[in-house]
Design a protein around this motif. Structure first.
Motif, PDB file in Angstrom:
ATOM      1  N   ARG A 126       0.824  -1.214   0.000  1.00  0.00           N
ATOM      2  CA  ARG A 126       0.000   0.000   0.000  1.00  0.00           C
ATOM      3  C   ARG A 126       0.859   1.265   0.000  1.00  0.00           C
ATOM      4  N   HIS A 253     -10.148  -1.639   1.528  1.00  0.00           N
ATOM      5  CA  HIS A 253     -10.587  -2.317   0.314  1.00  0.00           C
ATOM      6  C   HIS A 253     -10.765  -3.823   0.507  1.00  0.00           C
ATOM      7  N   SER A 254     -10.138  -4.403   1.503  1.00  0.00           N
ATOM      8  CA  SER A 254     -10.169  -5.862   1.598  1.00  0.00           C
ATOM      9  C   SER A 254     -10.187  -6.399   3.020  1.00  0.00           C
ATOM     10  N   ASP A 276     -14.077   0.112   5.643  1.00  0.00           N
ATOM     11  CA  ASP A 276     -14.558  -0.364   4.356  1.00  0.00           C
ATOM     12  C   ASP A 276     -14.671   0.821   3.397  1.00  0.00           C
ATOM     13  N   ILE A 277     -14.661   0.525   2.105  1.00  0.00           N
ATOM     14  CA  ILE A 277     -15.019   1.475   1.057  1.00  0.00           C
ATOM     15  C   ILE A 277     -16.325   0.975   0.457  1.00  0.00           C
ATOM     16  N   TYR A 313     -14.334   9.060  -0.306  1.00  0.00           N
ATOM     17  CA  TYR A 313     -13.191   8.390  -0.929  1.00  0.00           C
ATOM     18  C   TYR A 313     -13.121   8.678  -2.420  1.00  0.00           C
ATOM     19  N   GLU A 317     -18.596   7.099  -3.345  1.00  0.00           N
ATOM     20  CA  GLU A 317     -18.011   6.085  -2.478  1.00  0.00           C
ATOM     21  C   GLU A 317     -17.521   6.721  -1.184  1.00  0.00           C
ATOM     22  N   ASN A 319     -15.427   6.149   2.612  1.00  0.00           N
ATOM     23  CA  ASN A 319     -14.579   5.390   3.536  1.00  0.00           C
ATOM     24  C   ASN A 319     -15.313   5.392   4.877  1.00  0.00           C
TER      25      ASN A 319
END
Length: 329
Positions: A126, A253-254, A276-277, A313, A317, A319
Motif C-alpha cells: 500500500r 478495500h479488503s 470499508d469502502i 473516498y 463512495e 470510507n
C-alpha cells in the motif's frame, strides 16, 4: 475581535489544526492562541465546526501578522498537507505542482521536503510513488496527539488525514485490554493504544513498516506493551486464538477478507473496528453483513455500536468504519 474558535487540549493542537484545515474550516487570518493547557484555533464557520464534533467558543483573537503564506506568493490558495517536515501535494499538472512547491519554499511554511503524489496507493505494501520537488529525503517524524511516528512516505502507507479517526478509536481503549492491530503500519493505532495501557499485537506484511513500528514503540516508551509481527496476519497469529478484546481492521478495500482471522482471534467479548469502502447508497450494509456472516456461525451475537463515515473516498463512495461488538453465546 471576537472570533469562533475550536477549543482542544494543547497536546491535540497540531492534529486539530490539520483536521480543521482538511475541512476548509481553518481561519488563517487569525492567530491561534494557547491558555491554561488549551489551544484555541480560529475557524471560519462555527456551525460547521460544531457539526463536525468540535467544541466552539467565542474568543478575542488577533489579526495574524506572521509568516508569508504560499497563497500570498501564488495569488491563489493551494491545496497541500503536512506530514512532519514534508509538504505533500496532489497535483495532476507537473508545472502547477512545481509552481506550488516553489511558492511553499519561498513562503515561511516550515518544511524540508515537498513531494507530489505520482501514483495511487498500490501493491501489497500500500505505497505510492512520489515526485520529489524540493529536498532530498522522504523520511520524517510526524507528531499526532502527543506521540511521534518516524516513517518514510516512499516505503510505508500513512495518512495524516485519519488522525481524528484514529484518536476516536484509541479513546475507547481501556488499560489492560488485549488489542490486535491487523494492519498496523508504523503504529498510529498501536502506539497510542499501548500508551493507554493496552497490550497490543501489531501485524503488518511490510517489513519497512514493521521496522519503523519497532522504532516508534521505543520512541514513545511503549515497547514493553507492543508485540510486532511481520507477515500476513492470517499466518502469523496462531498463538493468539481467542486472545483479543479489540481488533482493528484498517484495510478498507479488503478487510472483510480477514474476518475469519479476526473472529478466530476474538475472545468471548470483543469489539471489531472494520474499515470499508462502500457505495453511498448503502455505506454500512456490506461490512455489517460480512461480519454477521462470519461471526454468527462461529457462535457470536453481533451488536453494532457505531456507524461512522470517515471521509469521502471517490464520487459516490465513502470510507466508513463499523464498530461492532461480538459476544459469544
Amino acid at each position: 475581535m471576537t472570533t469562533p474558535c475550536v477549543r482542544a487540549p494543547v497536546r491535540e493542537g497540531e492534529a486539530t489544526r490539520a483536521a480543521l484545515a482538511e475541512r476548509d474550516l481553518l481561519d488563517g487570518d487569525r492567530e491561534i492562541d494557547v491558555e491554561d493547557g488549551d489551544i484555541f484555533v480560529p475557524v471560519v464557520d462555527a456551525a460547521a465546526a460544531r457539526e463536525a464534533g468540535y467544541e466552539v467558543v467565542e474568543r478575542e483573537t488577533a489579526q495574524r501578522d506572521g509568516p508569508t503564506p504560499p497563497a500570498e506568493v501564488l495569488g491563489f490558495e493551494p491545496s497541500y498537507e503536512r506530514l512532519g517536515d514534508i509538504v505533500i501535494l496532489d497535483e495532476d499538472d507537473p508545472e502547477r505542482a512545481r509552481q506550488i512547491a516553489d511558492a511553499i519554499i519561498e513562503s515561511d511554511v516550515p518544511c524540508e521536503t515537498v513531494v507530489n503524489r505520482a501514483s495511487k496507493v498500490a501493491g501489497e505494501y500500500r505505497v505510492r510513488e512520489w515526485d520529489v520537488l524540493h529536498g532530498d529525503s522522504t523520511e520524517t517524524v510526524h507528531r499526532e496527539y502527543g506521540h511521534e511516528f518516524a516513517l518514510d512516505v516512499a516505503e510505508v502507507y500513512f495518512s495524516p488525514r485519519l488522525a481524528t479517526e484514529r484518536h476516536r478509536v484509541t479513546e475507547q481503549v481501556e488499560s489492560g485490554e488485549h488489542v490486535v492491530d491487523m494492519f498496523a503500519g508504523v503504529g498510529p493505532f498501536a502506539v497510542p493504544m499501548a500508551a493507554r495501557g493496552a497490550e497490543v499485537l501489531a501485524c503488518d506484511v511490510n517489513p519497512a513498516a514493521i521496522e519503523y513500528l519497532r522504532e516508534n514503540v521505543e520512541r514513545n516508551g511503549v515497547a514493553d506493551r507492543v508485540t510486532a509481527l511481520e507477515g500476513d496476519v492470517r499466518e502469523t497469529t496462531a498463538d493468539y486464538e481467542g486472545w483479543a478484546d479489540r481488533v482493528v481492521m484498517n484495510l478498507p478495500h479488503s478487510a472483510d477478507e480477514f474476518l475469519d482471522t479476526a473472529v478466530r482471534l476474538a475472545g468471548d467479548d470483543c469489539v471489531l473496528h472494520l474499515y470499508d469502502i462502500a457505495h453511498e447508497d448503502d455505506p454500512f450494509g456490506p461490512g455489517e453483513r460480512a461480519i454477521r456472516a462470519v461471526a454468527e456461525p462461529a457462535g457470536y451475537e453481533v451488536e453494532v455500536l457505531t456507524r461512522r463515515e470517515v471521509r469521502s473516498y471517490a464520487p459516490h463512495e465513502e470510507n466508513v468504519c463499523v464498530d461492532v461488538r461480538i459476544l459469544r453465546n
